[in-house]
Design a protein around this motif. Structure first.
Motif, PDB file in Angstrom:
ATOM      1  N   GLY A 128       0.801  -1.220   0.000  1.00  0.00           N
ATOM      2  CA  GLY A 128       0.000   0.000   0.000  1.00  0.00           C
ATOM      3  C   GLY A 128       0.834   1.270   0.000  1.00  0.00           C
ATOM      4  N   GLU A 129       2.118   1.128  -0.209  1.00  0.00           N
ATOM      5  CA  GLU A 129       3.017   2.278  -0.164  1.00  0.00           C
ATOM      6  C   GLU A 129       3.181   2.973  -1.510  1.00  0.00           C
ATOM      7  OE1 GLU A 129       4.550   3.642   2.594  1.00  0.00           O
ATOM      8  OE2 GLU A 129       3.229   2.284   3.681  1.00  0.00           O
ATOM      9  N   HIS A 130       2.961   2.250  -2.605  1.00  0.00           N
ATOM     10  CA  HIS A 130       3.206   2.818  -3.928  1.00  0.00           C
ATOM     11  C   HIS A 130       1.982   2.658  -4.824  1.00  0.00           C
ATOM     12  CE1 HIS A 130       7.232   1.825  -2.355  1.00  0.00           C
ATOM     13  NE2 HIS A 130       7.557   2.988  -2.912  1.00  0.00           N
ATOM     14  N   MET A 131       1.764   3.696  -5.621  1.00  0.00           N
ATOM     15  CA  MET A 131       0.698   3.667  -6.629  1.00  0.00           C
ATOM     16  C   MET A 131       1.349   3.902  -7.978  1.00  0.00           C
ATOM     17  SD  MET A 131      -2.308   6.023  -5.016  1.00  0.00           S
ATOM     18  CE  MET A 131      -1.314   7.492  -5.145  1.00  0.00           C
ATOM     19  N   MET A 132       0.789   3.266  -8.989  1.00  0.00           N
ATOM     20  CA  MET A 132       1.317   3.447 -10.324  1.00  0.00           C
ATOM     21  C   MET A 132       0.162   3.687 -11.294  1.00  0.00           C
ATOM     22  SD  MET A 132       4.255   1.151 -12.173  1.00  0.00           S
ATOM     23  CE  MET A 132       3.386  -0.343 -11.903  1.00  0.00           C
ATOM     24  N   VAL A 133       0.340   4.703 -12.142  1.00  0.00           N
ATOM     25  CA  VAL A 133      -0.613   5.020 -13.194  1.00  0.00           C
ATOM     26  C   VAL A 133       0.205   5.266 -14.457  1.00  0.00           C
ATOM     27  CG1 VAL A 133      -2.385   6.631 -13.996  1.00  0.00           C
ATOM     28  CG2 VAL A 133      -2.258   6.044 -11.575  1.00  0.00           C
ATOM     29  N   ASP A 134      -0.174   4.594 -15.538  1.00  0.00           N
ATOM     30  CA  ASP A 134       0.543   4.732 -16.812  1.00  0.00           C
ATOM     31  C   ASP A 134       2.046   4.494 -16.664  1.00  0.00           C
ATOM     32  OD1 ASP A 134      -1.784   5.277 -18.212  1.00  0.00           O
ATOM     33  OD2 ASP A 134      -1.543   7.456 -18.091  1.00  0.00           O
ATOM     34  N   GLY A 135       2.423   3.544 -15.802  1.00  0.00           N
ATOM     35  CA  GLY A 135       3.831   3.197 -15.643  1.00  0.00           C
ATOM     36  C   GLY A 135       4.630   4.166 -14.792  1.00  0.00           C
ATOM     37  N   ARG A 136       3.991   5.188 -14.212  1.00  0.00           N
ATOM     38  CA  ARG A 136       4.670   6.165 -13.361  1.00  0.00           C
ATOM     39  C   ARG A 136       4.180   6.029 -11.920  1.00  0.00           C
ATOM     40  NH1 ARG A 136       3.259  11.030 -17.194  1.00  0.00           N
ATOM     41  NH2 ARG A 136       1.732   9.493 -17.672  1.00  0.00           N
ATOM     42  N   PHE A 137       5.104   6.189 -10.993  1.00  0.00           N
ATOM     43  CA  PHE A 137       4.759   6.104  -9.583  1.00  0.00           C
ATOM     44  C   PHE A 137       4.214   7.438  -9.084  1.00  0.00           C
ATOM     45  CE2 PHE A 137       7.653   2.514  -9.883  1.00  0.00           C
ATOM     46  CZ  PHE A 137       6.953   1.552  -9.154  1.00  0.00           C
ATOM     47  N   TYR A 138       3.225   7.344  -8.194  1.00  0.00           N
ATOM     48  CA  TYR A 138       2.612   8.528  -7.594  1.00  0.00           C
ATOM     49  C   TYR A 138       2.490   8.294  -6.100  1.00  0.00           C
ATOM     50  CZ  TYR A 138       1.265  10.157 -12.204  1.00  0.00           C
ATOM     51  OH  TYR A 138       1.292  10.602 -13.492  1.00  0.00           O
ATOM     52  N   ALA A 139       2.421   9.387  -5.363  1.00  0.00           N
ATOM     53  CA  ALA A 139       2.163   9.316  -3.924  1.00  0.00           C
ATOM     54  C   ALA A 139       0.888  10.101  -3.647  1.00  0.00           C
ATOM     55  CB  ALA A 139       3.322   9.906  -3.144  1.00  0.00           C
ATOM     56  N   SER A 140       0.069   9.569  -2.791  1.00  0.00           N
ATOM     57  CA  SER A 140      -1.150  10.258  -2.393  1.00  0.00           C
ATOM     58  C   SER A 140      -0.779  11.433  -1.501  1.00  0.00           C
ATOM     59  CB  SER A 140      -2.072   9.296  -1.642  1.00  0.00           C
ATOM     60  OG  SER A 140      -3.160   9.980  -1.089  1.00  0.00           O
ATOM     61  N   SER A 141      -1.537  12.512  -1.586  1.00  0.00           N
ATOM     62  CA  SER A 141      -1.273  13.660  -0.713  1.00  0.00           C
ATOM     63  C   SER A 141      -1.586  13.300   0.746  1.00  0.00           C
ATOM     64  CB  SER A 141      -2.092  14.871  -1.148  1.00  0.00           C
ATOM     65  OG  SER A 141      -3.471  14.587  -1.057  1.00  0.00           O
ATOM     66  N   GLU A 142      -2.418  12.298   0.932  1.00  0.00           N
ATOM     67  CA  GLU A 142      -2.749  11.814   2.275  1.00  0.00           C
ATOM     68  C   GLU A 142      -2.554  10.299   2.292  1.00  0.00           C
ATOM     69  OE1 GLU A 142      -6.072  14.604   4.134  1.00  0.00           O
ATOM     70  OE2 GLU A 142      -6.780  13.535   2.355  1.00  0.00           O
ATOM     71  N   GLN A 143      -1.299   9.873   2.239  1.00  0.00           N
ATOM     72  CA  GLN A 143      -0.953   8.458   2.108  1.00  0.00           C
ATOM     73  C   GLN A 143      -1.608   7.589   3.184  1.00  0.00           C
ATOM     74  OE1 GLN A 143       0.712   7.288  -0.521  1.00  0.00           O
ATOM     75  NE2 GLN A 143       0.537   5.190   0.183  1.00  0.00           N
ATOM     76  N   ARG A 144      -1.705   8.076   4.387  1.00  0.00           N
ATOM     77  CA  ARG A 144      -2.253   7.249   5.471  1.00  0.00           C
ATOM     78  C   ARG A 144      -3.744   6.961   5.291  1.00  0.00           C
ATOM     79  NH1 ARG A 144      -2.867  10.834  10.883  1.00  0.00           N
ATOM     80  NH2 ARG A 144      -3.795  12.650   9.893  1.00  0.00           N
ATOM     81  N   PHE A 145      -4.417   7.755   4.442  1.00  0.00           N
ATOM     82  CA  PHE A 145      -5.840   7.529   4.193  1.00  0.00           C
ATOM     83  C   PHE A 145      -6.101   6.943   2.810  1.00  0.00           C
ATOM     84  CE2 PHE A 145      -5.836  11.227   7.169  1.00  0.00           C
ATOM     85  CZ  PHE A 145      -6.317  10.538   8.272  1.00  0.00           C
ATOM     86  N   LEU A 146      -5.047   6.473   2.157  1.00  0.00           N
ATOM     87  CA  LEU A 146      -5.175   5.952   0.797  1.00  0.00           C
ATOM     88  C   LEU A 146      -6.244   4.865   0.707  1.00  0.00           C
ATOM     89  CD1 LEU A 146      -4.279   5.680  -2.160  1.00  0.00           C
ATOM     90  CD2 LEU A 146      -2.494   4.093  -1.368  1.00  0.00           C
ATOM     91  N   HIS A 147      -6.183   3.885   1.594  1.00  0.00           N
ATOM     92  CA  HIS A 147      -7.157   2.784   1.509  1.00  0.00           C
ATOM     93  C   HIS A 147      -8.570   3.253   1.826  1.00  0.00           C
ATOM     94  CE1 HIS A 147      -4.424  -0.352   0.412  1.00  0.00           C
ATOM     95  NE2 HIS A 147      -3.570   0.104   1.307  1.00  0.00           N
ATOM     96  N   ASP A 148      -8.713   4.205   2.729  1.00  0.00           N
ATOM     97  CA  ASP A 148     -10.025   4.767   3.024  1.00  0.00           C
ATOM     98  C   ASP A 148     -10.586   5.467   1.785  1.00  0.00           C
ATOM     99  OD1 ASP A 148     -12.219   5.535   4.795  1.00  0.00           O
ATOM    100  OD2 ASP A 148     -11.371   7.555   4.709  1.00  0.00           O
ATOM    101  N   ASP A 149      -9.737   6.237   1.108  1.00  0.00           N
ATOM    102  CA  ASP A 149     -10.171   6.934  -0.108  1.00  0.00           C
ATOM    103  C   ASP A 149     -10.538   5.949  -1.208  1.00  0.00           C
ATOM    104  OD1 ASP A 149      -9.829   9.406   1.082  1.00  0.00           O
ATOM    105  OD2 ASP A 149      -7.808   9.703   0.265  1.00  0.00           O
ATOM    106  N   LEU A 150      -9.727   4.921  -1.385  1.00  0.00           N
ATOM    107  CA  LEU A 150     -10.025   3.911  -2.413  1.00  0.00           C
ATOM    108  C   LEU A 150     -11.319   3.173  -2.084  1.00  0.00           C
ATOM    109  CD1 LEU A 150      -6.431   2.514  -3.038  1.00  0.00           C
ATOM    110  CD2 LEU A 150      -7.837   3.845  -4.656  1.00  0.00           C
ATOM    111  N   ASP A 151     -11.509   2.826  -0.812  1.00  0.00           N
ATOM    112  CA  ASP A 151     -12.750   2.156  -0.401  1.00  0.00           C
ATOM    113  C   ASP A 151     -13.965   3.025  -0.688  1.00  0.00           C
ATOM    114  OD1 ASP A 151     -11.296  -0.031   0.500  1.00  0.00           O
ATOM    115  OD2 ASP A 151     -11.441   0.502   2.626  1.00  0.00           O
TER     116      ASP A 151
END
Length: 190
Positions: A128-151
């Motif tokens: 849950g530490e890394h996100m990738m879109v179109d082959g590029r890595f991104y970081a969420s502005s609120e990484q600790r809430f990433l799964h909450d946002d995705l849910d």
């Protein structure tokens, strides 16, 4: 009346009907039709009585436990308010009614990112530490809430979850793309 408005109206009216008759079991579409007549909802009454299988569907809903129906309607209303809180012309109303409503800015940021991508796909590593879109890595502005946002985005039907190997994947849905389009209209006018 367009089908979306009709479905939303029928759903809400069934909820009101069930609230009024919560103690009664085995309610039928006939009783609902009488209730609609009494409350002067003629257009909805005509739609139900003249649309093939619609009265059967109303019967199926009315057979369910009224607490379950009301809980599901509350969930639908919450999702609707979440979405309305991000749409120009309705956001003020939604926020006045429920001040803490709406998708987080982090969730909307993720949705925009996926919508703007070539493939409409977000990949999240197993940790849950890394996100990738179109082959590029991104970081969420609120990484600790990433799964909450995705849910939240999945619960609202804006992203569709899946897996690719051990990585979680999220594809944008038509509803998600439309939401981003509405959101962009809000920003350009607001």
């Amino acid at each position: 009346m367009d089908p979306v408005t009709a479905a939303a109206t029928i759903t809400q009216l069934i909820g009101l009907f069930r609230q009024e008759r919560s103690a009664q079991k085995d309610l039928s579409h006939r009783q609902f039709i009488e209730w609609l007549e009494y409350h002067r909802h003629e257009e909805i009454k005509e739609l139900i009585t003249h649309t093939f299988h619609l009265s059967t569907e109303v019967d199926e809903i009315l057979k369910q436990d009224h607490q379950i129906i009301l809980a599901r309607l509350d969930e639908v209303n919450r999702i609707l308010l979440d979405i309305l809180s991000r749409v120009q012309g309705f956001s003020g109303l939604a926020i006045c009614l429920v001040p803490d409503i709406g998708l987080s800015e982090g969730a909307v940021e993720l949705l925009r990112l996926v919508a703007a991508s070539d493939g409409g796909l977000l990949v999240v590593t197993p940790d849950g530490e890394h996100m990738m879109v179109d082959g590029r890595f991104y970081a969420s502005s609120e990484q600790r809430f990433l799964h909450d946002d995705l849910d939240a985005l999945v619960a609202h039907g804006l992203l569709s979850p899946g897996y690719s190997g051990s990585d979680a994947t999220y594809r944008i849905t038509r509803r998600g793309a439309k939401f981003v389009e509405l959101e962009a209209g809000k920003e350009s006018k607001g």
